[in-house]
Design an enzyme around this catalytic site. Structure first.
Site, PDB file in Angstrom:
ATOM      1  N   ASP A  24       0.863  -1.174   0.000  1.00 37.21           N
ATOM      2  CA  ASP A  24       0.000   0.000   0.000  1.00 37.21           C
ATOM      3  C   ASP A  24       0.907   1.234   0.000  1.00 37.21           C
ATOM      4  O   ASP A  24       2.102   1.141   0.311  1.00 37.21           O
ATOM      5  CB  ASP A  24      -0.884  -0.052   1.249  1.00 37.21           C
ATOM      6  CG  ASP A  24      -1.683   1.209   1.459  1.00 37.21           C
ATOM      7  OD1 ASP A  24      -2.375   1.627   0.511  1.00 37.21           O
ATOM      8  OD2 ASP A  24      -1.596   1.787   2.553  1.00 37.21           O
ATOM      9  N   ASP A  44      -0.225   4.998   1.093  1.00 35.91           N
ATOM     10  CA  ASP A  44      -0.447   5.959   2.185  1.00 35.91           C
ATOM     11  C   ASP A  44      -0.391   5.265   3.544  1.00 35.91           C
ATOM     12  O   ASP A  44      -1.136   4.318   3.814  1.00 35.91           O
ATOM     13  CB  ASP A  44      -1.797   6.652   1.998  1.00 35.91           C
ATOM     14  CG  ASP A  44      -1.873   7.390   0.668  1.00 35.91           C
ATOM     15  OD1 ASP A  44      -0.923   8.140   0.366  1.00 35.91           O
ATOM     16  OD2 ASP A  44      -2.865   7.206  -0.067  1.00 35.91           O
TER      17      ASP A  44
END
Length: 224
Positions: free
Chosen positions: A54, A56
């Site tokens: 991922d 963020d």
């Protein structure tokens, strides 16, 4: 039996009980188990694999852009330039991906992890739930530069709020790393190993974050 002996006995008994706990039982203690980068390295197969991260709060501390989105007063009459729901405003996402990501800080924990996977010869995918990227997005370039990735590594994948499971499967990812609850469940939906990153306490994202909720492993020292 003196106090010292009693204390030692208690520690030994607690350790024995803890070793026999299931994931559900661990959850009851509001605890989770951690793995190190070295632990993960030892668990890898001899041949290179594809892994996914991922973006963020996992690869990047990207809260500066999001903080501006929620707190700016640059619109007419001192209003928020992105309106009352900034995350529903595509202009914000365009700005984040083309300007504000310059302010995002690569997480040191992600650097350590990616260096290990590079050494193993693994292909590295960044898979984010952000809306589809504008043509002039700078996120891919920033990620490749920050983590020392060559041109042979793929561009960042923007899922546009669709489950990441589809993209994890399509790219034959074997391990997926993420901070949110959905990162874990969507990796499992794809049938792959999921490892949780911890969020910085300074993150603007306070939702859907329960480390160890599903009995998943948490990468140690991954706050920063």
């Amino acid at each position: 039996m003196n106090f010292k002996r009693l204390a030692v006995l208690f520690v030994v008994l607690f350790a024995c009980v803890a070793c026999s706990l299931s994931a559900a039982e661990i959850k009851k203690f509001n605890a989770y188990y951690t793995v190190s980068v070295e632990d993960i390295e030892k668990s890898l197969p001899p041949e290179p694999i594809a892994i996914g991260l991922d973006v963020d709060d996992t690869a990047l501390f990207s809260s500066p852009g999001f903080y501006y989105a929620f707190n700016n007063t640059d619109g007419p009459n001192g209003e928020n330039i992105y309106g009352k729901k900034p995350l529903s405003n595509m202009q914000f996402w365009n700005d984040q991906c083309t300007k504000f990501d310059k302010l995002s800080i690569p997480k040191e924990s992600a650097k350590r992890l990616i260096e290990m996977h590079k050494k193993h010869g693994d292909k590295i995918f960044f898979i984010t739930a952000r809306p589809q990227a504008p043509k002039n997005e700078i996120l891919t370039q920033l990620l490749h530069r920050a983590f020392g990735l060559g041109d042979d590594q793929p561009k960042a994948i923007f899922t546009g709020y669709v489950s990441k499971a589809k993209f994890i499967k399509e790219n034959n990812v074997k391990i997926y790393y993420g901070d949110s609850d959905s990162d874990i469940t969507e990796a499992w939906d794809a049938g792959v190993r999921a490892i949780r990153f911890l969020r910085s306490p300074l993150s603007t994202n306070k939702g859907k974050y329960n480390p160890g909720k599903y009995g998943e492993a948490v990468l140690e020292n991954s706050v920063d």
